[in-house]
Design an enzyme around this catalytic site. Structure first.
Site, mmCIF file in Angstrom:
data_model
loop_
_atom_site.group_PDB
_atom_site.id
_atom_site.type_symbol
_atom_site.label_atom_id
_atom_site.label_comp_id
_atom_site.label_asym_id
_atom_site.label_seq_id
_atom_site.Cartn_x
_atom_site.Cartn_y
_atom_site.Cartn_z
ATOM 1 N N ASP A 36 0.825 -9.780 5.441
ATOM 2 C CA ASP A 36 -0.273 -9.162 6.465
ATOM 3 C C ASP A 36 -1.344 -10.140 7.199
ATOM 4 O O ASP A 36 -1.793 -10.902 6.168
ATOM 5 C CB ASP A 36 -0.864 -8.198 6.375
ATOM 6 C CG ASP A 36 -0.947 -6.858 7.097
ATOM 7 O OD1 ASP A 36 -1.258 -7.029 8.122
ATOM 8 O OD2 ASP A 36 -0.463 -5.373 6.401
ATOM 9 N N ASP A 40 -2.055 -7.563 12.384
ATOM 10 C CA ASP A 40 -2.733 -6.544 12.832
ATOM 11 C C ASP A 40 -3.443 -6.527 13.726
ATOM 12 O O ASP A 40 -3.813 -7.616 13.827
ATOM 13 C CB ASP A 40 -4.029 -6.787 11.237
ATOM 14 C CG ASP A 40 -4.179 -5.072 11.007
ATOM 15 O OD1 ASP A 40 -3.654 -4.331 10.921
ATOM 16 O OD2 ASP A 40 -5.824 -5.092 11.401
ATOM 17 N N GLU A 78 1.419 -6.036 15.523
ATOM 18 C CA GLU A 78 1.238 -4.320 15.052
ATOM 19 C C GLU A 78 0.349 -4.420 16.764
ATOM 20 O O GLU A 78 -0.419 -4.594 17.293
ATOM 21 C CB GLU A 78 0.554 -4.082 14.581
ATOM 22 C CG GLU A 78 -0.285 -2.448 14.275
ATOM 23 C CD GLU A 78 -1.536 -2.123 13.392
ATOM 24 O OE1 GLU A 78 -1.474 -0.515 12.888
ATOM 25 O OE2 GLU A 78 -2.489 -2.370 13.537
ATOM 26 N N HIS A 105 2.231 2.329 6.368
ATOM 27 C CA HIS A 105 1.263 2.773 5.689
ATOM 28 C C HIS A 105 0.450 4.071 6.731
ATOM 29 O O HIS A 105 -0.975 4.254 5.910
ATOM 30 C CB HIS A 105 0.347 1.987 4.994
ATOM 31 C CG HIS A 105 -0.277 0.872 6.208
ATOM 32 N ND1 HIS A 105 0.961 0.342 7.373
ATOM 33 C CD2 HIS A 105 -1.230 0.416 5.928
ATOM 34 C CE1 HIS A 105 0.100 -0.922 7.506
ATOM 35 N NE2 HIS A 105 -1.346 -0.371 7.625
ATOM 36 N N ASP A 106 0.010 4.093 7.957
ATOM 37 C CA ASP A 106 -0.300 4.629 8.998
ATOM 38 C C ASP A 106 0.259 5.751 9.518
ATOM 39 O O ASP A 106 -0.894 6.437 10.207
ATOM 40 C CB ASP A 106 -1.385 4.321 10.127
ATOM 41 C CG ASP A 106 -1.647 2.385 9.811
ATOM 42 O OD1 ASP A 106 -2.541 2.409 8.284
ATOM 43 O OD2 ASP A 106 -1.517 1.592 10.103
#
Ligand code: NOJ
Length: 532
Positions: free
Chosen positions: A101, A203, A267, A331-332
């Protein structure tokens, strides 16, 4: 698959690991790198091609690693650089790629760059972040809101200015208009690429650049009570600014410095049209995979809605070679099994692994993990502390390995509670059940490996199906596959294109048979059929 294959990511499946919750190797209740390394065989047996690790860097953990205090080291809680090298070496030996990430929009306020930046107005690092004067009445420079709630500006008493943070106040935004910031951040990319990392998930890529004049965001007229609070504004001035593409292209050039493919996965939560821009237009010199969250955000899981979503996405892809990708969860976002329910969970798996494009799986989805209720006194997520109904802890709970204490995740009390259903829902139990969701994932991933039509073939949806079914063909050089998905609780006869067909995989894993004319679909069943 050979390690040097240039476009390995096209037909490769990516598996997201949330490192805090995958496997605890040192008994402190939090997952770590040695824990992950010990489970890589499980992942290679599952049949995925790459793992993506959510942040593992030094961090005060205000946003569980998305507040990075050093881009080129490992948080001691997760291990050391040697542990990381050992993980990569083991992955290599199993033929797995490793993605990390990369969090470029903001650092931690404890990153030395920010510590220097806030030291004084004249500090050489001052312009590395976004500092603005207060308005005359002392209020913040504009109306921008943080994703985690409240104003996106934090007052710094010592230097008498506000700094911008689109997330937590412990996550100050970097100033990407500053060439020094860009160079330092590109060096961070090179640090990991040089260490053998095969790609980066980037991200909040669409947030990197902010309006030069810092204009107020207009009110979002469509927002209603109960909706996600930060969407009260149309974030036209704080997101997706035209200058962002320049940076995306520069990041891609960094990846292109390497002979073997380094994949960039962005993302991006935007409209379809704007999402497509991040491929870089006709020249495709943006990110190779702008994350497609269509299935994550889809509300109606019926045949018609799913078909429109897929067809519209396919039609919007730019250029000649923009490669699609699909995601069911991360994970969101609430877990797929909780969103669509047990009946449709297997349809979702078949969809993910048979549509055209790179699939990204979220740890635990393969065994049917659900959202876990986390009582307020055990909650951690900063977003959940402000937006009670948007807390993300429920989908970040420990991986369920077996029926033992703490689901085999850790000997110590895990940092988040383990699901109450772990005695039934766990890897060991699912592995010994040939009809389990895990067995379905394995079968489909195995099939993708041997079928070029599934891995790389063209996609076309089929007309003339009953309303309950969504069907599509996947074709590559004479290999033809047909996927039929029955989204209803009824039995349905689905007409087949001319010729003989054979069921290769059913979501129920209990039939492999020939059919012509029609295929009888059981409630919520999906099948992959081959021609002949
Ligand atoms: C997106 C990440 O997926 C999320 O977990 C994080 O809170 C924000 N970006 C801020 O980095």
């Amino acid at each position: 698959m050979g390690q040097t294959t240039k476009n390995w990511w096209r037909n490769g499946a990516i598996y997201q690991i949330y490192p805090r919750s995958f496997m605890d190797g040192n008994g402190d209740g939090v997952g770590d790198l040695p824990g992950i390394t010990g489970k890589l065989e499980y992942l290679s047996n599952l049949g995925v091609d790459a793992v993506w690790l959510s942040p593992i860097f030094p961090s005060p953990m205000a946003d569980f690693g998305y507040d990075v205090a050093d881009y080129t080291d490992i948080h001691p809680m997760f291990g050391t650089l040697d542990d990381f090298d050992a993980l990569v070496a083991k992955a290599r030996s199993l033929g797995l790629k490793v993605l990390l990430d990369y969090v470029p929009n903001h650092t931690s306020d404890e990153h030395e760059w920010f510590v220097e930046s806030r030291a004084s107005r004249g500090d050489p690092k001052r312009e590395w972040y976004i500092w603005r004067d207060a308005k005359d009445d002392g209020s913040p420079p504009n109306n921008w809101e943080s994703y985690f709630g409240g104003p996106a500006w934090e007052w710094d008493e010592a230097t008498g200015q506000y700094y911008l943070h689109l997330f937590d106040k412990k996550q100050p935004d970097l100033n990407w208009r500053n060439p020094e910031v860009r160079e330092a951040m590109y060096d961070a990319m090179r640090f990991w690429f040089d260490r053998g990392v095969d790609g980066l998930r980037i991200d909040v890529l669409w947030l990197l650049v902010k309006d030069e004049e810092f204009r107020d965001n207009p009110v979002n007229e469509e927002w209603k009570d109960g909706d996600f609070l930060p969407s009260r504004q149309s974030r036209v001035y704080s997101e997706d600014r035209p200058e962002t593409m320049e940076i995306v292209r520069e990041m891609r050039s960094v990846a292109e410095e390497y002979e073997e493919s380094r994949v960039l996965v962005g993302e991006i939560y935007l409209t379809l049209e704007r999402l497509m821009a991040y491929y870089g237009g006709e020249t495709l010199d943006g990110v190779q995979l702008p994350f497609n969250f269509g299935l994550v955000l889809l509300e109606n899981w019926d045949a018609k809605s799913v078909r429109s979503l897929v067809d519209e996405y396919e039609a919007a892809l730019p250029g000649d070679g923009a490669w699609p990708n699909w995601v069911l969860g991360n994970h969101d976002m609430p877990r797929i099994a909780s969103r669509v329910g047990e009946e449709k969970e297997r349809l979702a798996a078949m969809l993910l692994l048979t549509l055209r494009g790179t699939p990204t799986m979220y740890y635990g989805d393969e065994i049917g993990m659900k959202n876990v209720e986390v009582p307020p006194h055990l909650a951690h997520d900063p977003q959940g502390k402000v937006h009670k109904s948007y807390g993300r802890d429920p989908f970040r709970t420990p991986m369920q390995w077996n029926a033992e204490k703490n689901a085999g995740f850790s000997n110590a009390e895990p940092w988040l509670p383990v699901a109450g259903d772990h005695q039934k829902v766990n890897v060991e139990a699912r592995e010994s059940d040939p009809s389990s969701t895990l067995s379905l994932y394995k079968k489909l991933l195995g099939f993708r490996r041997v079928s070029t039509a599934l891995g790389l073939g063209a996609y076309s949806s089929l007309d003339g199906m009953p309303d309950e079914c969504f069907a599509y063909l996947r074709e590559h050089k004479g290999e033809k596959l047909l996927v039929v998905l029955n989204f209803s609780g009824e039995e349905v006869s689905a007409p087949l294109p001319e010729g003989g067909w054979r069921v290769e995989v059913s979501t129920r894993l209990d039939r492999e048979e020939k059919a012509s004319g029609v295929v009888e679909m059981r409630p919520y069943e999906g099948v992959v059929m081959s021609e002949g």
